[in-house]
Every structure is written in C-alpha cells, then in structure tokens.
Scaffold this motif. Sequence first.
Motif, PDB file in Angstrom:
ATOM      1  N   HIS A 190      32.912  26.973 -18.930  1.00 11.03           N
ATOM      2  CA  HIS A 190      33.230  25.565 -19.185  1.00 11.03           C
ATOM      3  C   HIS A 190      32.526  24.682 -18.167  1.00 11.03           C
ATOM      4  O   HIS A 190      32.784  24.764 -16.966  1.00 11.03           O
ATOM      5  N   CYS A 191      31.624  23.836 -18.651  1.00 12.81           N
ATOM      6  CA  CYS A 191      30.957  22.868 -17.778  1.00 12.81           C
ATOM      7  C   CYS A 191      30.532  21.671 -18.622  1.00 12.81           C
ATOM      8  O   CYS A 191      30.777  21.615 -19.826  1.00 12.81           O
ATOM      9  N   HIS A 192      29.909  20.721 -17.954  1.00 14.58           N
ATOM     10  CA  HIS A 192      29.437  19.515 -18.638  1.00 14.58           C
ATOM     11  C   HIS A 192      27.927  19.331 -18.437  1.00 14.58           C
ATOM     12  O   HIS A 192      27.430  18.200 -18.431  1.00 14.58           O
ATOM     13  N   LEU A 193      27.212  20.432 -18.260  1.00  6.01           N
ATOM     14  CA  LEU A 193      25.759  20.335 -18.165  1.00  6.01           C
ATOM     15  C   LEU A 193      25.175  19.852 -19.494  1.00  6.01           C
ATOM     16  O   LEU A 193      25.752  20.072 -20.558  1.00  6.01           O
ATOM     17  N   SER A 194      24.025  19.218 -19.401  1.00  3.01           N
ATOM     18  CA  SER A 194      23.362  18.683 -20.589  1.00  3.01           C
ATOM     19  C   SER A 194      22.534  19.768 -21.271  1.00  3.01           C
ATOM     20  O   SER A 194      21.597  20.304 -20.672  1.00  3.01           O
ATOM     21  N   PRO A 195      22.836  20.109 -22.533  1.00  2.00           N
ATOM     22  CA  PRO A 195      21.989  21.080 -23.244  1.00  2.00           C
ATOM     23  C   PRO A 195      20.564  20.572 -23.415  1.00  2.00           C
ATOM     24  O   PRO A 195      19.618  21.361 -23.448  1.00  2.00           O
ATOM     25  N   LYS A 196      20.389  19.255 -23.488  1.00  2.00           N
ATOM     26  CA  LYS A 196      19.049  18.687 -23.593  1.00  2.00           C
ATOM     27  C   LYS A 196      18.236  19.011 -22.346  1.00  2.00           C
ATOM     28  O   LYS A 196      17.062  19.410 -22.435  1.00  2.00           O
ATOM     29  N   VAL A 250      23.091  33.115 -13.829  1.00  5.00           N
ATOM     30  CA  VAL A 250      24.023  32.619 -14.836  1.00  5.00           C
ATOM     31  C   VAL A 250      23.759  33.325 -16.163  1.00  5.00           C
ATOM     32  O   VAL A 250      22.614  33.358 -16.639  1.00  5.00           O
ATOM     33  N   GLU A 251      24.796  33.881 -16.760  1.00  5.75           N
ATOM     34  CA  GLU A 251      24.661  34.551 -18.054  1.00  5.75           C
ATOM     35  C   GLU A 251      25.126  33.680 -19.210  1.00  5.75           C
ATOM     36  O   GLU A 251      24.621  33.802 -20.322  1.00  5.75           O
ATOM     37  N   LEU A 252      26.121  32.813 -18.970  1.00  6.09           N
ATOM     38  CA  LEU A 252      26.631  31.936 -20.017  1.00  6.09           C
ATOM     39  C   LEU A 252      26.831  30.537 -19.465  1.00  6.09           C
ATOM     40  O   LEU A 252      27.408  30.364 -18.392  1.00  6.09           O
ATOM     41  N   VAL A 253      26.348  29.551 -20.212  1.00  6.48           N
ATOM     42  CA  VAL A 253      26.648  28.150 -19.944  1.00  6.48           C
ATOM     43  C   VAL A 253      27.443  27.640 -21.148  1.00  6.48           C
ATOM     44  O   VAL A 253      26.930  27.597 -22.261  1.00  6.48           O
ATOM     45  N   GLY A 254      28.693  27.272 -20.917  1.00  5.09           N
ATOM     46  CA  GLY A 254      29.517  26.707 -21.977  1.00  5.09           C
ATOM     47  C   GLY A 254      29.543  25.199 -21.849  1.00  5.09           C
ATOM     48  O   GLY A 254      30.273  24.651 -21.023  1.00  5.09           O
ATOM     49  N   THR A 255      28.716  24.518 -22.638  1.00  5.50           N
ATOM     50  CA  THR A 255      28.656  23.057 -22.573  1.00  5.50           C
ATOM     51  C   THR A 255      29.876  22.460 -23.281  1.00  5.50           C
ATOM     52  O   THR A 255      30.654  23.165 -23.920  1.00  5.50           O
ATOM     53  N   THR A 256      30.034  21.159 -23.173  1.00  6.62           N
ATOM     54  CA  THR A 256      31.174  20.457 -23.772  1.00  6.62           C
ATOM     55  C   THR A 256      30.617  19.413 -24.729  1.00  6.62           C
ATOM     56  O   THR A 256      29.892  18.511 -24.314  1.00  6.62           O
ATOM     57  N   ASP A 257      30.968  19.531 -26.018  1.00  3.09           N
ATOM     58  CA  ASP A 257      30.254  18.785 -27.049  1.00  3.09           C
ATOM     59  C   ASP A 257      31.203  18.106 -28.034  1.00  3.09           C
ATOM     60  O   ASP A 257      32.226  18.669 -28.418  1.00  3.09           O
ATOM     61  N   SER A 295      41.521  28.404 -13.952  1.00  3.26           N
ATOM     62  CA  SER A 295      41.136  28.213 -12.552  1.00  3.26           C
ATOM     63  C   SER A 295      41.527  26.827 -12.051  1.00  3.26           C
ATOM     64  O   SER A 295      41.706  25.890 -12.833  1.00  3.26           O
ATOM     65  N   ALA A 296      41.662  26.717 -10.745  1.00  2.00           N
ATOM     66  CA  ALA A 296      41.996  25.435 -10.118  1.00  2.00           C
ATOM     67  C   ALA A 296      40.977  24.385 -10.556  1.00  2.00           C
ATOM     68  O   ALA A 296      39.769  24.605 -10.477  1.00  2.00           O
ATOM     69  N   TRP A 297      41.463  23.236 -10.969  1.00  2.00           N
ATOM     70  CA  TRP A 297      40.658  22.272 -11.719  1.00  2.00           C
ATOM     71  C   TRP A 297      40.659  20.894 -11.064  1.00  2.00           C
ATOM     72  O   TRP A 297      41.680  20.424 -10.585  1.00  2.00           O
ATOM     73  N   TRP A 298      39.495  20.260 -11.048  1.00  2.00           N
ATOM     74  CA  TRP A 298      39.300  18.871 -10.651  1.00  2.00           C
ATOM     75  C   TRP A 298      39.809  18.612  -9.238  1.00  2.00           C
ATOM     76  O   TRP A 298      39.152  19.016  -8.276  1.00  2.00           O
ATOM     77  N   PHE A 299      40.925  17.950  -9.064  1.00  2.00           N
ATOM     78  CA  PHE A 299      41.423  17.651  -7.725  1.00  2.00           C
ATOM     79  C   PHE A 299      41.862  18.912  -6.984  1.00  2.00           C
ATOM     80  O   PHE A 299      42.082  18.872  -5.773  1.00  2.00           O
ATOM     81  N   LEU A 300      41.992  20.020  -7.681  1.00  2.00           N
ATOM     82  CA  LEU A 300      42.519  21.242  -7.082  1.00  2.00           C
ATOM     83  C   LEU A 300      41.465  22.311  -6.845  1.00  2.00           C
ATOM     84  O   LEU A 300      41.802  23.393  -6.350  1.00  2.00           O
ATOM     85  N   THR A 329      32.644  26.055 -13.317  1.00  2.00           N
ATOM     86  CA  THR A 329      32.245  24.892 -12.511  1.00  2.00           C
ATOM     87  C   THR A 329      32.885  23.594 -12.976  1.00  2.00           C
ATOM     88  O   THR A 329      33.178  22.721 -12.174  1.00  2.00           O
ATOM     89  N   ASP A 330      33.061  23.417 -14.305  1.00  2.00           N
ATOM     90  CA  ASP A 330      33.565  22.155 -14.856  1.00  2.00           C
ATOM     91  C   ASP A 330      32.775  20.976 -14.295  1.00  2.00           C
ATOM     92  O   ASP A 330      33.333  19.941 -13.946  1.00  2.00           O
ATOM     93  N   SER A 331      31.453  21.133 -14.221  1.00  2.00           N
ATOM     94  CA  SER A 331      30.617  20.169 -13.499  1.00  2.00           C
ATOM     95  C   SER A 331      29.474  19.667 -14.361  1.00  2.00           C
ATOM     96  O   SER A 331      29.076  20.301 -15.336  1.00  2.00           O
ATOM     97  N   ARG A 332      28.929  18.519 -13.951  1.00  2.00           N
ATOM     98  CA  ARG A 332      27.742  17.953 -14.597  1.00  2.00           C
ATOM     99  C   ARG A 332      26.465  18.233 -13.808  1.00  2.00           C
ATOM    100  O   ARG A 332      25.395  17.792 -14.189  1.00  2.00           O
ATOM    101  N   SER A 333      26.595  18.953 -12.702  1.00  2.00           N
ATOM    102  CA  SER A 333      25.462  19.148 -11.796  1.00  2.00           C
ATOM    103  C   SER A 333      24.951  20.578 -11.832  1.00  2.00           C
ATOM    104  O   SER A 333      25.728  21.531 -11.792  1.00  2.00           O
ATOM    105  N   PHE A 334      23.634  20.717 -11.839  1.00  2.00           N
ATOM    106  CA  PHE A 334      23.014  22.040 -11.799  1.00  2.00           C
ATOM    107  C   PHE A 334      23.100  22.663 -10.404  1.00  2.00           C
ATOM    108  O   PHE A 334      22.721  23.822 -10.235  1.00  2.00           O
ATOM    109  N   LEU A 335      23.577  21.912  -9.430  1.00  2.00           N
ATOM    110  CA  LEU A 335      23.750  22.462  -8.084  1.00  2.00           C
ATOM    111  C   LEU A 335      25.166  22.990  -7.855  1.00  2.00           C
ATOM    112  O   LEU A 335      25.449  23.520  -6.785  1.00  2.00           O
ATOM    113  N   SER A 336      26.022  22.875  -8.850  1.00  2.00           N
ATOM    114  CA  SER A 336      27.433  23.211  -8.637  1.00  2.00           C
ATOM    115  C   SER A 336      27.738  24.700  -8.730  1.00  2.00           C
ATOM    116  O   SER A 336      28.907  25.081  -8.618  1.00  2.00           O
ATOM    117  N   TYR A 337      26.717  25.526  -8.922  1.00  2.00           N
ATOM    118  CA  TYR A 337      27.011  26.958  -9.004  1.00  2.00           C
ATOM    119  C   TYR A 337      27.465  27.536  -7.669  1.00  2.00           C
ATOM    120  O   TYR A 337      27.986  28.650  -7.616  1.00  2.00           O
TER     121      TYR A 337
END
Length: 472
Positions: free
Chosen positions: A37-43, A154-161, A382-387, A414-422
């Motif tokens: 689960h993340c918010h990376l851009s598939p584009k 990384v084996e799987l990127v689960g984008t949010t669409d 997993s611990a999320w956002w503020f946690l 990661t639940d992140s929009r950044s490619f550095l968040s790994y």
Amino acid sequence: MKEKNTALVNEKFLLQNKTARRLYNDYAADLPIVDYHCHLSPKEIAENKQFADLTEVWLKGDHYKWRAMRTLGVPEHYITGAASNEEKFLKWAECIPETVRNPLFHWTQMELNNPFGINDYLNEKSASEIFSKANEMLARPDFYTKALLNRNRVELVGTTDDPCDDLEFHEQLGTQENPFEVRPSFRPDPVLNLTVKADFLKYLQRLETASGVAIMNLDTLLTALQNRVDYFHDHGCRISDHGLVRMPEVPTDIIQLEKDFQRYLEHNDLNMPNPEAFAGYVLQQLCRMYHAKGWVQQFHLGAIRNLNSRLRNILGADSGFDSIGDDGQAMRLALFLDALDKDDQLAKTILYNLNPALNEVFAAMTGNFNDGSVAGKIQYGSAWWFLDQKDGIQKQLNALSNLGVLSTFIGMTTDSRSFLSYSRHDYFRRILCSLFGKEMEKGLLPDDEAWMGQIIEQVCYYNARNYFELNR
C-alpha cells in the motif's frame, strides 16, 4: 585508535544489543520489499521519471515536513508557495536540527543515507553541498524511479487508484519487463461521501463515463461499481482500500434507502436523510464484490481531515491539516465485519488504526473474525500515519503480540508518495529486531537465533508475499 563513527545511521542504529544486530544483519536487512500500500505515481514508474532535484523527489507533497516547517515558523512561501526548489530545500535544512526526537529527524538521515550514501547531518551549513551532490546523482539513470525501486529490492508496489481511473500507466507497465510488479488498488472513497452534494453528483458523472452505466438509482450505482471492480481486476488489481473516520452503520431498511437515494438524485434541493446508512450499504456491497474476486480489503480508520478551514481554502485539501480522531470504533467495526461474515463473504481484511489509545481494541478485533481458512486472514495493520514512528511501531507490535499472533503479521508498508520512503521498511526491520534482541537477552524469548530469525523473516517479507499471492 579506532575512529568513532559519528553518522546517525550506522551498524548500531536502533539495534540496541549484539543479538539485535545479528538478527537484523542475518535475517532482515537484505530481504526484498512487498510494499502493498502506497501512493506512488504509476505514471512516474511507467515513464521511469528523472527527478529535477532533491526537492522534487523529497519535499513535494510531503505534509509531514510541511507541518514541521509551519510549526517552526517558516512562511508558506517556502513550503508550498512560489519559492524556488533550492530555496525550499535550504529552508527545510535549517529546520532539521530543531526536529530532534521527531521521527522526521531519523527519516531524514536514513533517506539521505539510502540511496545517496550521504551520512552528514543535514543543517544550514551542509545544505548546499548535500543539495548539489544529491542532484548530481538524480541526473543519472541509476537514480530514476525504476532504479530506486530496484535498489531497494521492491517486489510489489501497490498504488492507490480512483475507480474512474483508466489505469493507462498500469497497462503500460504490463507491457514492460520489470523485476517488480505494480498493482492498482481500488479506492472508492468519493462514492461514499455525500457531504457536498455538488461534488458527489460530479463524481457520479465521472463514474457513469468510466463505467458506461447511467446511474439513476441504487441498483445502477452498484452496477457501475461492479463494472469498475471487474475492470480493475482485469488490470491486475487484487486489493481495495478505504479511508474512513469510522466504519459506517449497517442499514436495515434497504427499501427506504433506495427510495431516499432516488429522490436525492431527482431533486437538487434534497439531501439524503441518512447519508451514513447509504455509505454503509454501498460499502457492504462493495465488500461482497471484493470477496467474490478474492481481493484483500483495507480499512484506514480514525483520521479526521482538513481541519483548518482557512488554510484549506487557500492551499486545498491534503495540505497537512489532519489529525487523530477519537470517535468510537469498536461496535461499528464489529457489526460491519459480522454482517459480511454471517454470509461467509468476509474477504481477507487489513485494519489500520490511527488512535494509539485503541491499539488493543483493534488487535483484539482481528481475532473475532479469523476463521482458520488462511493464516492471519484479518490483519491488524502496520502503524500508520501519525503512528509510523519508533514508539508507534513498538506499541502496535506489542498490542498485536499480546492479543494476536505476531508471527502471522504481514509487516510494514510505506503508505507514502515518495520514492525515498523505502527506508521506512528498514526502520521497521531495525525496530522489530531490537524488540526481539532485547527480549532474547533478558530471557523473555528463546536464545535461538535460527528460530527467532525465521519469525523475523516471516514478518518482514514472507507473510506479505503469501498473503498477496505474489507470482500466482
């Protein structure tokens, strides 16, 4: 005399004894990543984007950093405003020395270390050199988006669409040879939100266009959503996601609900008398669709969003003005899951909690609906956002260990929009190994590294791989 390693991110970082360090190095450090689960851009992945500079890849869209900068008195001009990328980075660098004990301080040094190999502390003096050095690396193909994913195994990127997305870039990725999978996730939040009628009706128009179904009542709405679930499934989707303050109520009078929604659509001056019942019914039907497809469903619960109305009007939604909610969760969640389980239509489910006071509530809830059909069917996420910091991760792990079975946990995302968040996965793995290492040395866990190491491997990688049925 041996020179002391002054870098924060070193062989001992977060690993507080020798056992923890052995567990980390021998069992956790080099495992692949399933980022479900993340918010990376598939584009940006499909086009193998080259980032212009460190600000673009690191600060853009990062509301964690934005909140800290505002707290430290930085004008919006240097955060989301018209300042140059270099000016924004230099302002961020000035803030870093003041963020000690905030997780941003750890994450900053970890994300400079990986992938850039920079171990200097970021501050006002080092900022220009770090900006220049990182920018030189970002200009190279081995720092484009795909290389950053490969570097982190990384084996799987689960984008949010959005359900109305045509998944064009997922289609492109499907024709490319990549060592990782990029799967869409179905996130239909707008179709459950009747707060602003004009926005909801505009979204229904988009859904009609995407599905080819004229939405005139509740049945046709569900037909349109089934169309999009089918479309997503055909494009590799196996996961849904929902962001809710709390689970909506389970309605009982469906006939009245159908009449109310019909009138709502036909009369511009009418609102739904019970919008939560509408959301509950539609969400229940979606969950039945997910079960039929064999999907995993995710529920992110407890965030209250866009609370600063003045700055929301200026900067727009999702600009860093969200908080932890304190609404009751337990009974709504139990009733919702039970309504699905009664008909044996409860899919594999991940429950994310944002309020640390409710950790045990969520951990206990998962056990109510595990049925032996699959290990860890209902996950305490997993611990999320503020946690998702050291204390929050430890508390989530402890609650799950005490009230559930940690060995079935699917681990970090990661639940992140950044490619550095790994680096978040490395952060989690170090905290997990430290927890095990301390308890092994205290005699609270068996002093058997092979046994404990296997549990760590499961939590860090293998459980998620099996749960999401990779390469099947």
